[in-house]
Each structure stands twice: as C-alpha cells, then as structure tokens.
Design an enzyme around this catalytic site. Structure first.
Site, PDB file in Angstrom:
ATOM      1  N   LEU A  39       0.864  -1.174   0.000  1.00 38.81           N
ATOM      2  CA  LEU A  39       0.000   0.000   0.000  1.00 38.81           C
ATOM      3  C   LEU A  39       0.901   1.224   0.000  1.00 38.81           C
ATOM      4  O   LEU A  39       1.893   1.277   0.733  1.00 38.81           O
ATOM      5  CB  LEU A  39      -0.917   0.044   1.227  1.00 38.81           C
ATOM      6  N   ASP A  40       0.568   2.223  -0.825  1.00 38.70           N
ATOM      7  CA  ASP A  40       1.340   3.457  -0.846  1.00 38.70           C
ATOM      8  C   ASP A  40       1.254   4.165   0.499  1.00 38.70           C
ATOM      9  O   ASP A  40       0.321   3.949   1.286  1.00 38.70           O
ATOM     10  CB  ASP A  40       0.815   4.400  -1.926  1.00 38.70           C
ATOM     11  N   LYS A  41       2.196   5.059   0.730  1.00 35.93           N
ATOM     12  CA  LYS A  41       2.267   5.805   1.983  1.00 35.93           C
ATOM     13  C   LYS A  41       0.959   6.534   2.299  1.00 35.93           C
ATOM     14  O   LYS A  41       0.512   6.571   3.441  1.00 35.93           O
ATOM     15  CB  LYS A  41       3.420   6.807   1.926  1.00 35.93           C
TER      16      LYS A  41
ATOM     17  N   THR B 227      -2.056   5.855   0.988  1.00 37.37           N
ATOM     18  CA  THR B 227      -3.237   5.006   0.844  1.00 37.37           C
ATOM     19  C   THR B 227      -3.537   4.373   2.193  1.00 37.37           C
ATOM     20  O   THR B 227      -2.634   3.889   2.873  1.00 37.37           O
ATOM     21  CB  THR B 227      -3.000   3.909  -0.208  1.00 37.37           C
TER      22      THR B 227
ATOM     23  N   HIS C 118       1.029   2.242  -8.089  1.00 40.55           N
ATOM     24  CA  HIS C 118       0.173   3.394  -8.411  1.00 40.55           C
ATOM     25  C   HIS C 118      -0.891   3.061  -9.455  1.00 40.55           C
ATOM     26  O   HIS C 118      -1.349   3.934 -10.189  1.00 40.55           O
ATOM     27  CB  HIS C 118       1.024   4.571  -8.923  1.00 40.55           C
TER      28      HIS C 118
END
Length: 318
Positions: free
Chosen positions: A144-146, A148, A248
């Site tokens: 998971l992105d920072k 998100t 992404h």
C-alpha cells in the site's frame, strides 16, 4: 558444557542449518557462524552438522549457553513461550495463528524506515506471539502506498505467508478499494493498460508510472457508487476492483481515463483545500479482501472502515 535446547518448528522445516544458527545469533558474521558450527558449539539432534544440512520439524537444536550470555540484546530470544502486554499503535482488523490484517493509517510507510509499520508489526510479534519458530519473522504480503489507507496483510506463520502470496499471485483473493475521483464516472468500466515505473530524479526516490509497450499489464474495474460536488466540481465515489497489483495502478489509470483522484496532484488531480480541516492529500482506501474458502480459518471476506477524514469528507460533499 551447558547447552540450551530448542526444537525445530514447522516454520523452520527445510532450512539450512547455518541459516538457523544465523537466525538465533543475527549479530554474528558469517565467519563466526562457520566457526561455531565447526567447533560443535551448536548441534543438531545431539551431533555436529554441516552448514548445508537441512533441518526438519521436530529436530533438536542445541547451542552452547555461553553464546547467549555473550550475545547482544538483538539476539532472538531462545524460544520462550511467553505472552506479554503490548499495545500496538495500529488497528488490528483480524488476526489468527497464520495472518494479521491491520487498517493502515494515512501517511505511514509500510517498510524501509525505523518507524515503519513493518518494524512495529515485528515488535508486536516478538512481544506477543506464542510461536516457537527460530527463523520466521512476519512481513507485509502486499503493498500500500504511503498515502493510501486500509487493509494490509502481514504473515504470522510461514504457512500463512505461502498460502496468501500464492492466492494473491493467482488473483484468487480479490482486492477492493474506495476512492474519490474528479468528474462524473457514469458507468462501470474496465481499464486495461501496460504501465511501468518512471525513473526518479527526486532525492526522496519518488516514482510515478507511465504507459509503456514494454510495461506490465494493469487491469482495474471501476464502479461509480455516489456523486458529489467539491468547489463546484463534480466528484465520484468509486469502488475499484484491481485484478493486478501494479505500483500506483489505481492512481495512474484513474488519471489516464480522465478521472484523477481528487487531490492527487502527482497525477493531475486538483489540490484539496487543507484550510477546511481536511488532512489527507487524496482519498484511496483498501476497503476489502474477498478471500472465499480457505484452509487457514479466515473469514470469507475481511473489510475495514475508512479514515476519519475520509468519512468526514463523504458526509460534507456527498
């Protein structure tokens, strides 16, 4: 010579003997590990063993007691079955002996930094787990992105790690997200594009992605749920089902299809006004994992609630 006796557990089955020794004494270099094995300071089933000997569940691992007393505090505890009070600063959604599911907060890194979620989960495991594995350590099983939020799975056993990773790879486990995009997405759409990371010139090593004939396939199903207005702009609450897990993926494909995530300026989104008490740059939430029947005693579905900012934004603009 006094020895401490440990038992090889299921999570350690099949590993090399020298890797087991290294797991017990992680601060020691390769030369020291080789010396310990050669001198018979560690034994397998009461006998000296070669570096490449494969251990089996139930084997007896013995190590000279003084090795523990002279070692630093970073040495893995000698498998004491203990459970202590530990209050993690992350929300646990579900946990059993195989997997841990947490609700990742906004603006937190999964791994790579001292204060990462991965590091905190490892501390939690060390403090509270009753596992007697010598070498196993928990770790994140997807990304998971920072910025998100939402559902993130960590391994809690080797069996759990292998099963989850295989079923993510084969898309048996389905991943659903909620996001707020710009414009009106009128119909359910299927997006398929070949994408790849761009090279980063940023000191923080921040990457974006782009269309590329040599890229990996990215497939996303986008379904509109609700419409709203923000600063006289149409916005849509969208449910995303991702059939692939590219970097992404949702952020880039939403932008590519003319519906960037509101606030996601890296991909053309309109900046959100932070003066109104909103603390997130954009809203993308890993809402649910659809697991189905499984051998790990997991629920068929696991889901988690949105962040407070996400909920407040929905109330105000939808």
């Amino acid at each position: 010579m006094d020895f401490k006796v440990l038992t090889i557990q299921k999570d350690d089955d099949g590993r090399r003997f020298d890797k087991i020794v290294k797991s017990v004494f992680p601060e020691k270099g390769l030369g020291e590990i080789n010396g310990i094995i050669r001198k018979g300071l560690v034994k397998l089933n009461g006998k000296k063993a070669k570096n490449d000997t494969r251990v089996s569940e139930g084997d007896e691992f013995k190590a000279a007691s003084f090795l523990f007393s002279e070692a630093s505090s970073t040495v893995k505890a000698p498998l004491a079955e203990k459970k202590v009070e530990y209050n993690p600063d992350f929300e646990i959604v579900f946990k059993n002996q195989h997997l841990l599911f947490i609700n990742k907060a906004y603006d937190t890194t999964v791994h790579g930094f001292n204060d990462s979620i991965d590091g905190k989960v490892k501390e939690f495991y060390a403090a509270t787990s009753l596992s007697t594995s010598i070498s196993f350590k928990p770790g994140p099983l997807h990304r998971l992105d920072k910025k998100t939020t939402g559902l993130l799975c960590f391994s809690w056993s080797l069996e759990g790690a292998r099963w989850f990773s295989e079923n993510i790879k084969t898309h048996t486990i389905k991943k659903y997200y909620l996001g707020i995009v710009e414009g009106k997405l009128l119909n359910k759409e299927r997006w398929e594009d070949k994408i790849e990371k761009t090279e980063s010139d940023d000191e923080k090593n921040f990457h974006t992605v782009e269309i590329s004939d040599e890229g990996k396939n990215a497939i996303t199903i986008a379904e509109p749920l609700k419409y709203g207005l923000y600063k006289n702009r149409d916005i849509t609450l969208v449910k995303f089902l991702i059939e692939t897990g590219r970097t992404h993926q949702i952020r880039f494909q939403s932008s590519l299809k003319g519906h960037p995530l509101l606030g996601d300026t890296a991909y053309g989104g309109t900046k959100i006004d932070k003066t109104e008490g909103i603390n997130q740059d954009f809203f993308l939430h890993a809402k649910k994992l659809e697991i189905g029947e499984n051998p790990l005693s997991l629920p068929a579905e696991i889901s988690c609630g949105e962040s407070r900012d996400f909920k407040d934004f929905l109330k105000k603009y939808f």
